[in-house]
Design a protein around this motif. Structure first.
Motif, PDB file in Angstrom:
ATOM      1  N   ARG A   1      26.002  65.946  35.195  1.00 29.11           N
ATOM      2  CA  ARG A   1      26.596  67.275  35.043  1.00 29.11           C
ATOM      3  C   ARG A   1      27.657  67.476  36.124  1.00 29.11           C
ATOM      4  O   ARG A   1      27.368  67.323  37.320  1.00 29.11           O
ATOM      5  CB  ARG A   1      25.528  68.362  35.165  1.00 29.11           C
ATOM      6  N   PHE A   2      28.866  67.828  35.694  1.00 28.10           N
ATOM      7  CA  PHE A   2      29.976  68.049  36.610  1.00 28.10           C
ATOM      8  C   PHE A   2      30.625  69.403  36.309  1.00 28.10           C
ATOM      9  O   PHE A   2      30.590  69.884  35.185  1.00 28.10           O
ATOM     10  CB  PHE A   2      31.059  66.967  36.462  1.00 28.10           C
ATOM     11  N   THR A   3      31.256  69.976  37.338  1.00 29.35           N
ATOM     12  CA  THR A   3      32.011  71.215  37.162  1.00 29.35           C
ATOM     13  C   THR A   3      33.390  71.060  37.790  1.00 29.35           C
ATOM     14  O   THR A   3      33.509  70.621  38.945  1.00 29.35           O
ATOM     15  CB  THR A   3      31.289  72.414  37.802  1.00 29.35           C
ATOM     16  N   TRP A   4      34.413  71.401  37.019  1.00 28.18           N
ATOM     17  CA  TRP A   4      35.792  71.405  37.492  1.00 28.18           C
ATOM     18  C   TRP A   4      36.403  72.782  37.278  1.00 28.18           C
ATOM     19  O   TRP A   4      35.933  73.559  36.436  1.00 28.18           O
ATOM     20  CB  TRP A   4      36.645  70.380  36.732  1.00 28.18           C
ATOM     21  N   CYS A   5      37.450  73.090  38.024  1.00 29.42           N
ATOM     22  CA  CYS A   5      38.223  74.305  37.781  1.00 29.42           C
ATOM     23  C   CYS A   5      39.687  73.914  37.594  1.00 29.42           C
ATOM     24  O   CYS A   5      40.127  72.863  38.073  1.00 29.42           O
ATOM     25  CB  CYS A   5      38.086  75.296  38.938  1.00 29.42           C
ATOM     26  N   GLN A   6      40.400  74.755  36.900  1.00 31.94           N
ATOM     27  CA  GLN A   6      41.816  74.478  36.700  1.00 31.94           C
ATOM     28  C   GLN A   6      42.550  74.592  38.023  1.00 31.94           C
ATOM     29  O   GLN A   6      42.283  75.493  38.831  1.00 31.94           O
ATOM     30  CB  GLN A   6      42.420  75.454  35.686  1.00 31.94           C
ATOM     31  N   ASP A   7      43.464  73.652  38.257  1.00 33.61           N
ATOM     32  CA  ASP A   7      44.235  73.659  39.493  1.00 33.61           C
ATOM     33  C   ASP A   7      45.013  74.973  39.606  1.00 33.61           C
ATOM     34  O   ASP A   7      45.740  75.336  38.674  1.00 33.61           O
ATOM     35  CB  ASP A   7      45.213  72.469  39.512  1.00 33.61           C
ATOM     36  N   PRO A   8      44.871  75.702  40.726  1.00 30.62           N
ATOM     37  CA  PRO A   8      45.566  76.989  40.868  1.00 30.62           C
ATOM     38  C   PRO A   8      47.069  76.888  40.693  1.00 30.62           C
ATOM     39  O   PRO A   8      47.717  77.846  40.246  1.00 30.62           O
ATOM     40  CB  PRO A   8      45.202  77.425  42.305  1.00 30.62           C
ATOM     41  N   GLU A   9      47.638  75.724  41.023  1.00 31.89           N
ATOM     42  CA  GLU A   9      49.087  75.564  40.903  1.00 31.89           C
ATOM     43  C   GLU A   9      49.544  75.402  39.467  1.00 31.89           C
ATOM     44  O   GLU A   9      50.739  75.456  39.193  1.00 31.89           O
ATOM     45  CB  GLU A   9      49.541  74.361  41.733  1.00 31.89           C
ATOM     46  N   GLU A  10      48.603  75.162  38.539  1.00 33.91           N
ATOM     47  CA  GLU A  10      48.964  74.952  37.140  1.00 33.91           C
ATOM     48  C   GLU A  10      48.474  76.075  36.234  1.00 33.91           C
ATOM     49  O   GLU A  10      48.468  75.940  35.018  1.00 33.91           O
ATOM     50  CB  GLU A  10      48.403  73.610  36.651  1.00 33.91           C
ATOM     51  N   VAL A  11      48.036  77.174  36.806  1.00 31.08           N
ATOM     52  CA  VAL A  11      47.548  78.295  36.016  1.00 31.08           C
ATOM     53  C   VAL A  11      48.726  78.951  35.290  1.00 31.08           C
ATOM     54  O   VAL A  11      49.745  79.273  35.891  1.00 31.08           O
ATOM     55  CB  VAL A  11      46.831  79.331  36.901  1.00 31.08           C
ATOM     56  N   SER A  12      48.563  79.146  33.984  1.00 34.25           N
ATOM     57  CA  SER A  12      49.606  79.775  33.183  1.00 34.25           C
ATOM     58  C   SER A  12      49.253  81.241  32.940  1.00 34.25           C
ATOM     59  O   SER A  12      48.167  81.713  33.263  1.00 34.25           O
ATOM     60  CB  SER A  12      49.750  79.040  31.837  1.00 34.25           C
ATOM     61  N   THR A  13      50.184  81.956  32.346  1.00 35.21           N
ATOM     62  CA  THR A  13      49.961  83.375  32.046  1.00 35.21           C
ATOM     63  C   THR A  13      49.184  83.579  30.753  1.00 35.21           C
ATOM     64  O   THR A  13      48.731  84.678  30.477  1.00 35.21           O
ATOM     65  CB  THR A  13      51.310  84.096  31.938  1.00 35.21           C
ATOM     66  N   SER A  14      49.019  82.514  29.971  1.00 33.06           N
ATOM     67  CA  SER A  14      48.291  82.627  28.709  1.00 33.06           C
ATOM     68  C   SER A  14      46.799  82.772  28.978  1.00 33.06           C
ATOM     69  O   SER A  14      46.294  82.310  30.000  1.00 33.06           O
ATOM     70  CB  SER A  14      48.551  81.402  27.837  1.00 33.06           C
ATOM     71  N   PRO A  15      46.063  83.400  28.054  1.00 32.31           N
ATOM     72  CA  PRO A  15      44.614  83.571  28.238  1.00 32.31           C
ATOM     73  C   PRO A  15      43.926  82.218  28.351  1.00 32.31           C
ATOM     74  O   PRO A  15      44.328  81.250  27.700  1.00 32.31           O
ATOM     75  CB  PRO A  15      44.185  84.315  26.969  1.00 32.31           C
ATOM     76  N   PRO A  16      42.879  82.112  29.156  1.00 32.80           N
ATOM     77  CA  PRO A  16      42.176  80.826  29.304  1.00 32.80           C
ATOM     78  C   PRO A  16      41.440  80.447  28.031  1.00 32.80           C
ATOM     79  O   PRO A  16      40.943  81.311  27.299  1.00 32.80           O
ATOM     80  CB  PRO A  16      41.192  81.106  30.445  1.00 32.80           C
ATOM     81  N   ARG A  17      41.396  79.150  27.762  1.00 30.83           N
ATOM     82  CA  ARG A  17      40.664  78.667  26.592  1.00 30.83           C
ATOM     83  C   ARG A  17      39.164  78.748  26.867  1.00 30.83           C
ATOM     84  O   ARG A  17      38.722  78.633  28.008  1.00 30.83           O
ATOM     85  CB  ARG A  17      41.067  77.221  26.278  1.00 30.83           C
ATOM     86  N   GLN A  18      38.396  78.928  25.791  1.00 30.77           N
ATOM     87  CA  GLN A  18      36.943  79.014  25.918  1.00 30.77           C
ATOM     88  C   GLN A  18      36.288  78.067  24.924  1.00 30.77           C
ATOM     89  O   GLN A  18      36.743  77.950  23.779  1.00 30.77           O
ATOM     90  CB  GLN A  18      36.458  80.443  25.656  1.00 30.77           C
ATOM     91  N   VAL A  19      35.233  77.386  25.344  1.00 31.08           N
ATOM     92  CA  VAL A  19      34.487  76.538  24.436  1.00 31.08           C
ATOM     93  C   VAL A  19      33.510  77.422  23.667  1.00 31.08           C
ATOM     94  O   VAL A  19      32.901  78.340  24.226  1.00 31.08           O
ATOM     95  CB  VAL A  19      33.753  75.417  25.202  1.00 31.08           C
ATOM     96  N   VAL A  20      33.370  77.168  22.358  1.00 27.99           N
ATOM     97  CA  VAL A  20      32.576  78.028  21.486  1.00 27.99           C
ATOM     98  C   VAL A  20      31.554  77.188  20.730  1.00 27.99           C
ATOM     99  O   VAL A  20      31.918  76.179  20.103  1.00 27.99           O
ATOM    100  CB  VAL A  20      33.474  78.777  20.473  1.00 27.99           C
TER     101      VAL A  20
END
Length: 354
Positions: free
Chosen positions: A306-325
């Protein structure tokens, strides 16, 4: 043609250290490693042809089985040139004390469709550049140039023209495909029932080699962790559509050891995603490692990561974040497990920063 000949000796019989790096699970030689060496040699031959060739002789081509007790000599040369591309013939020879040499394989590196390109490009303007033409000096070289080089070029051109991306199926091919689909390609009531004669295309399996063994002659757990991390990182990056930053290793389980020579299947699943004030999107990924029984096709889970990553702050866009469903009830249970793991991980990270 012979000016570009180059060769290299791999000391299997005379160096146990070198042999260790090439040994497969059956005690033979890892063909994949040799293919990598042959590809590297072909690249060197290209540079030699374009820059500063020296004269060597061309050997005979016969096929034998590789012998790990004897050294291996690999050599090759340019056998055909076009306007800005080349064909390279590469051979392998076993060499030893009792027998001078025996050729075991020949590989032709093509430069067009479905093969690794060996095309000359200008390093300054990054465009195709003309290659040095070949001077044919012997009947053997003429035969190579005509039968191998020109033949392969014409076959590639024919394959390009007949590609299904350019031309439709023939009537007989369409009939064969439709008949095969009706017999084998359909699921029953939307559910893929067990069918021992049918195997779906795709999937990724890996053979475990002795180079990755531990002191107990099983696959080293750290190697499995590296494979799992790479798979999880890649798919987390694809999910966020950008680079991700590692947050935590949330769990490892080792259910059973993996034997050398075993077949390993890795599967990943993005269990849960969430957005927080600190991170635009956090991705929790599960990677399972299963050992596959070659004879029966049955699988047993050996490891769960089990691993956890976060999106790199320098690559954050203005679009809403994607969600797994989740799509099914079973997936919903897994989704909730991921949610719990993310909440626990967030709590632990909070304690660490205090």
């Amino acid at each position: 043609m012979h000016d570009s000949y180059s060769e290299l000796v791999l000391p299997f019989g005379s160096s146990s250290e070198n042999l260790e790096q090439y040994t497969n699970a059956s005690g033979g030689i890892r063909t994949g490693e040799l293919i990598e060496d042959l590809d590297s040699l072909a690249g060197s031959i290209v540079y030699k042809h374009m820059l500063s060739p020296s004269v060597r002789a061309l050997g005979h081509w016969i096929c034998f089985r590789l012998n790990p007790a004897r050294d291996l000599r690999i050599g090759g040369q340019v056998i055909y040139t076009g306007t800005n591309s080349m064909e390279i013939a590469v051979k392998m020879e076993s060499i030893g004390n009792s027998i001078t040499e025996e050729t075991v394989m020949i590989v032709i590196h093509h430069n067009r469709v479905h093969q690794r390109p060996l095309v000359c490009r200008n390093a300054t303007i990054h465009r195709a550049s003309k290659v040095n033409p070949l001077i044919i000096s012997t009947p053997e070289e003429r035969a190579l140039y005509s039968l191998v080089g020109e033949h392969m070029k014409k076959r590639r051109q024919s394959n390009v023209l007949r590609s299904l991306s350019r031309e439709p199926l023939s009537s007989s091919e369409a009939a064969d495909l439709h008949s095969f689909y009706l017999q084998r390609g359909q699921e029953e009531d939307g559910i893929d029932v067990e069918n021992k004669e049918r195997v779906w295309m795709g999937g990724k399996c890996m053979l475990m080699f002795p180079q990755e063994r531990n002191v107990h002659q099983k696959v080293f757990g750290g190697y499995l962790m590296r494979l799992a991390y790479g798979l999880g990182f890649t798919n987390a990056s694809m999910f966020t559509r950008g680079h991700v930053r590692f947050l935590s290793l949330d769990g490892i389980s080792f259910a059973r050891p993996i034997p050398i020579g075993g077949i390993l299947r890795l599967r990943y699943c993005i269990l849960h995603t969430v957005s927080t004030p600190e991170h635009h999107v956090i991705v929790h990924v599960d990677v399972k490692a299963n050992v596959v029984d070659v004879k029966t096709g049955s699988e047993q889970t050996t490891n769960d990561f089990r691993f956890t990553w976060c999106q790199d702050p320098e690559e954050v866009s203005t679009s809403p974040p994607r969600q797994v469903v989740p799509k099914t009830y079973e997936e919903a249970m897994v989704w909730l497990e991921g949610k719990r793991a993310l909440e626990l991980g967030s709590e632990i990270r909070g304690l660490r920063t205090k």
